[in-house]
Design a protein around this motif. Structure first.
Motif, PDB file in Angstrom:
ATOM      1  N   LYS A  22       0.868  -1.179   0.000  1.00 36.24           N
ATOM      2  CA  LYS A  22       0.000   0.000   0.000  1.00 36.24           C
ATOM      3  C   LYS A  22       0.908   1.233   0.000  1.00 36.24           C
ATOM      4  O   LYS A  22       1.901   1.289   0.726  1.00 36.24           O
ATOM      5  CB  LYS A  22      -0.891  -0.002   1.244  1.00 36.24           C
ATOM      6  N   ASP A  25       1.132   7.542   0.775  1.00 37.78           N
ATOM      7  CA  ASP A  25       0.067   8.548   0.843  1.00 37.78           C
ATOM      8  C   ASP A  25      -1.261   7.915   1.275  1.00 37.78           C
ATOM      9  O   ASP A  25      -1.955   8.445   2.138  1.00 37.78           O
ATOM     10  CB  ASP A  25      -0.105   9.252  -0.502  1.00 37.78           C
ATOM     11  N   ARG A  26      -1.612   6.777   0.665  1.00 44.95           N
ATOM     12  CA  ARG A  26      -2.875   6.099   1.008  1.00 44.95           C
ATOM     13  C   ARG A  26      -2.836   5.592   2.441  1.00 44.95           C
ATOM     14  O   ARG A  26      -3.830   5.662   3.164  1.00 44.95           O
ATOM     15  CB  ARG A  26      -3.139   4.945   0.036  1.00 44.95           C
ATOM     16  N   THR A  27      -1.686   5.075   2.875  1.00 46.96           N
ATOM     17  CA  THR A  27      -1.541   4.577   4.241  1.00 46.96           C
ATOM     18  C   THR A  27      -1.760   5.694   5.255  1.00 46.96           C
ATOM     19  O   THR A  27      -2.525   5.532   6.213  1.00 46.96           O
ATOM     20  CB  THR A  27      -0.142   3.948   4.439  1.00 46.96           C
ATOM     21  N   LEU A  28      -1.113   6.821   5.044  1.00 46.74           N
ATOM     22  CA  LEU A  28      -1.257   7.949   5.973  1.00 46.74           C
ATOM     23  C   LEU A  28      -2.693   8.480   5.981  1.00 46.74           C
ATOM     24  O   LEU A  28      -3.236   8.808   7.038  1.00 46.74           O
ATOM     25  CB  LEU A  28      -0.268   9.058   5.612  1.00 46.74           C
ATOM     26  N   GLN A  29      -3.316   8.542   4.803  1.00 50.28           N
ATOM     27  CA  GLN A  29      -4.703   9.000   4.723  1.00 50.28           C
ATOM     28  C   GLN A  29      -5.634   8.052   5.481  1.00 50.28           C
ATOM     29  O   GLN A  29      -6.506   8.487   6.226  1.00 50.28           O
ATOM     30  CB  GLN A  29      -5.138   9.086   3.260  1.00 50.28           C
ATOM     31  N   LYS A  30      -5.428   6.744   5.318  1.00 48.67           N
ATOM     32  CA  LYS A  30      -6.283   5.760   5.990  1.00 48.67           C
ATOM     33  C   LYS A  30      -6.103   5.835   7.510  1.00 48.67           C
ATOM     34  O   LYS A  30      -7.078   5.753   8.260  1.00 48.67           O
ATOM     35  CB  LYS A  30      -5.974   4.366   5.467  1.00 48.67           C
ATOM     36  N   LYS A  32      -5.271   8.445   9.241  1.00 49.58           N
ATOM     37  CA  LYS A  32      -5.923   9.685   9.689  1.00 49.58           C
ATOM     38  C   LYS A  32      -7.449   9.570   9.636  1.00 49.58           C
ATOM     39  O   LYS A  32      -8.137   9.862  10.615  1.00 49.58           O
ATOM     40  CB  LYS A  32      -5.457  10.844   8.816  1.00 49.58           C
ATOM     41  N   ASP A  33      -7.986   9.148   8.489  1.00 48.39           N
ATOM     42  CA  ASP A  33      -9.432   9.178   8.260  1.00 48.39           C
ATOM     43  C   ASP A  33     -10.182   8.023   8.925  1.00 48.39           C
ATOM     44  O   ASP A  33     -11.284   8.212   9.431  1.00 48.39           O
ATOM     45  CB  ASP A  33      -9.744   9.152   6.763  1.00 48.39           C
ATOM     46  N   ASP A  34      -9.603   6.830   8.888  1.00 47.39           N
ATOM     47  CA  ASP A  34     -10.316   5.639   9.367  1.00 47.39           C
ATOM     48  C   ASP A  34      -9.969   5.243  10.791  1.00 47.39           C
ATOM     49  O   ASP A  34     -10.776   4.603  11.466  1.00 47.39           O
ATOM     50  CB  ASP A  34     -10.043   4.442   8.455  1.00 47.39           C
ATOM     51  N   GLU A  36      -8.411   7.417  13.269  1.00 45.02           N
ATOM     52  CA  GLU A  36      -8.192   8.548  14.172  1.00 45.02           C
ATOM     53  C   GLU A  36      -6.731   8.720  14.566  1.00 45.02           C
ATOM     54  O   GLU A  36      -6.406   9.019  15.714  1.00 45.02           O
ATOM     55  CB  GLU A  36      -9.083   8.408  15.408  1.00 45.02           C
ATOM     56  N   HIS A  39      -1.913   4.397  14.222  1.00 46.69           N
ATOM     57  CA  HIS A  39      -1.257   3.573  13.201  1.00 46.69           C
ATOM     58  C   HIS A  39      -1.302   2.072  13.522  1.00 46.69           C
ATOM     59  O   HIS A  39      -1.155   1.248  12.636  1.00 46.69           O
ATOM     60  CB  HIS A  39       0.191   4.022  13.009  1.00 46.69           C
TER      61      HIS A  39
END
Length: 95
Positions: A22, A25-30, A32-34, A36, A39
């Motif tokens: 993955k 960028d997608r990992t960091l977004q997930k 943050k968004d999914d 809270e 990690h």
């Protein structure tokens, strides 16, 4: 399992397709968004697909993985298909 690059499927074989990691960028977004910002909740950095042709093959592969004690989480989307009708089984496993 037959390892392929995602292009060749042979009738009757169980096929393992290894996906790229993955992206960052997608990992960091997930996270943050999914999750809270936690990690430790990120479980799907390493991904693959196991493709089979029959329900019996699904049951066999799943049972082998359960017997190995590596299944952390199971989402059964045969019981509740996606709106598109797509049905599958999602597993998180220990690596």
């Amino acid at each position: 399992l037959v390892m392929v690059d995602g292009t060749a499927l042979h009738s009757g074989e169980t096929v393992l397709i290894i996906a790229p990691l993955k992206g960052l960028d997608r990992t960091l977004q997930k996270i943050k968004d999914d999750y809270e910002g936690n990690h430790l909740c990120m479980l799907d950095l390493v991904r693959c697909s196991i493709i089979v042709e029959t329900e019996e093959q699904i049951a066999s592969v799943l049972q082998k993985m359960l017997d190995m004690g590596i299944v952390v989480r199971l989402k059964n989307r045969f019981a509740t298909p996606l709106p598109t009708g797509m049905r599958d089984c999602l597993l998180n496993v220990k690596v």
